[in-house]
Design a protein around this motif. Structure first.
Motif, mmCIF file in Angstrom:
data_model
loop_
_atom_site.group_PDB
_atom_site.id
_atom_site.type_symbol
_atom_site.label_atom_id
_atom_site.label_comp_id
_atom_site.label_asym_id
_atom_site.label_seq_id
_atom_site.Cartn_x
_atom_site.Cartn_y
_atom_site.Cartn_z
ATOM 1 N N THR A 184 30.079 13.435 3.071
ATOM 2 C CA THR A 184 31.350 14.097 2.776
ATOM 3 C C THR A 184 31.151 15.361 1.946
ATOM 4 O O THR A 184 31.632 16.444 2.293
ATOM 5 C CB THR A 184 32.287 13.136 2.024
ATOM 6 N N VAL A 230 31.527 19.169 3.872
ATOM 7 C CA VAL A 230 32.650 20.016 3.472
ATOM 8 C C VAL A 230 32.142 21.338 2.901
ATOM 9 O O VAL A 230 32.665 22.417 3.213
ATOM 10 C CB VAL A 230 33.538 19.292 2.438
ATOM 11 N N THR A 231 31.104 21.261 2.069
ATOM 12 C CA THR A 231 30.542 22.468 1.468
ATOM 13 C C THR A 231 29.980 23.406 2.536
ATOM 14 O O THR A 231 30.250 24.614 2.533
ATOM 15 C CB THR A 231 29.428 22.103 0.474
#
Length: 282
Positions: free
Chosen positions: A125, A129-130
């Protein structure tokens, strides 16, 4: 200002059509002369260990042999992936790194139920996302040459933070088990009863990343910056990349750490809002 990602330097710009032919193999073997020569330093360490009777000689030897073999293999694998230029290979390499990182972090927090899966999901996650934001903002192009090294840095850092978060949360609740049980007896929810432990765990896990960011460049030159400078890039180009790296480290680590607390703390409590005692039994 011309982007440091498109400058013609020897660190990032390579011939994309380099083949796995005999000439390339000869160049590779020539390039390994210096790494092999550098093992003299390990020989010195082995000699010192033997002199001081530390008993670490065999471990040092195994460690350097493993590093040599692993890095050689990954070098050939990356060369193959870079030549393909296929997005599928990027995703496959990324998922492999996340799987290994999740397993490693889960081993650190072995008393946490389903720790390997919790760690893997948390790392996935935070890092995905980064990287998605970095690609959307056009900080990095979505190519193997950029995404795989970036993913490696993010996953490795998130692995460390996630492992510390899970282990620390479990140990902190165990240390203050009477306080948590008292709060539950007074009607607090598991989240409310363990709020202070959760907060303290996140602060401890993320503090090294934040402190490292505060002192970057003052105490030591980070790996990405050092690699660029040694590869021929100017220091000004190197600091641009390093700033990006430090920013993404904080973002990925924070998301992974918080996700880990949300995923693992429910396993510390029963449905009746009581502590799951078997989790805190060594």
């Amino acid at each position: 200002m011309e982007s440091f990602f498109v400058r013609n330097n020897t660190f990032f710009q390579r011939e994309e059509d380099t083949g796995m032919d005999l000439a390339w193999m000869i160049e590779f073997l020539k390039g390994m002369v210096k790494p092999v020569a550098a093992t003299a330093v390990v020989g010195l360490a082995v000699g010192l260990s033997f002199w001081q009777k530390l008993g670490l000689e065999s471990e040092m030897f195994v460690a350097i042999v493993r590093a040599f073999i692993q890095l050689s293999i990954i070098g050939f694998v990356l060369q193959f992936i870079f030549n393909q230029g296929n997005a599928g290979w990027i995703i496959l390499a990324y998922l492999f790194m996340v799987s290994v990182a999740g397993y490693t972090a889960g081993q650190r927090a072995k008393h946490v139920p389903s720790g390997k899966y919790v760690a893997g999901a948390s790392i996935l996650t935070g890092t995905s996302v980064t990287m998605f934001l970095l690609v959307i903002l056009n900080v990095f192009p979505f190519t193997p040459r950029y995404i795989i090294p970036v993913a490696g840095m993010l996953v490795g850092n998130s692995m460390t933070v996630t492992g510390v978060t899970m282990k620390r949360l479990r140990d902190d609740i165990k240390t203050q088990i009477n306080l948590v049980e008292t709060a539950l007896a007074l009607g607090a929810t598991p989240r409310q009863a363990s709020h202070q432990q959760l907060k303290r765990t996140l602060i401890i896990a993320l503090s090294p990343v934040i402190d490292n960011t505060k002192t970057v460049g003052l105490i030591s030159l980070p790996g990405a910056m050092t690699g660029l400078i040694m590869g021929g890039a100017s220091p000004l180009e190197a600091i641009q990349l390093q700033i990006v790296v430090m920013n993404m480290m904080i973002g990925a680590s924070t998301m992974s750490s918080i996700m880990a607390t949300y995923l693992c703390w429910p396993s510390f409590f029963t449905k009746a809002y009581q502590l799951e005692t078997k989790v805190f039994t060594d």
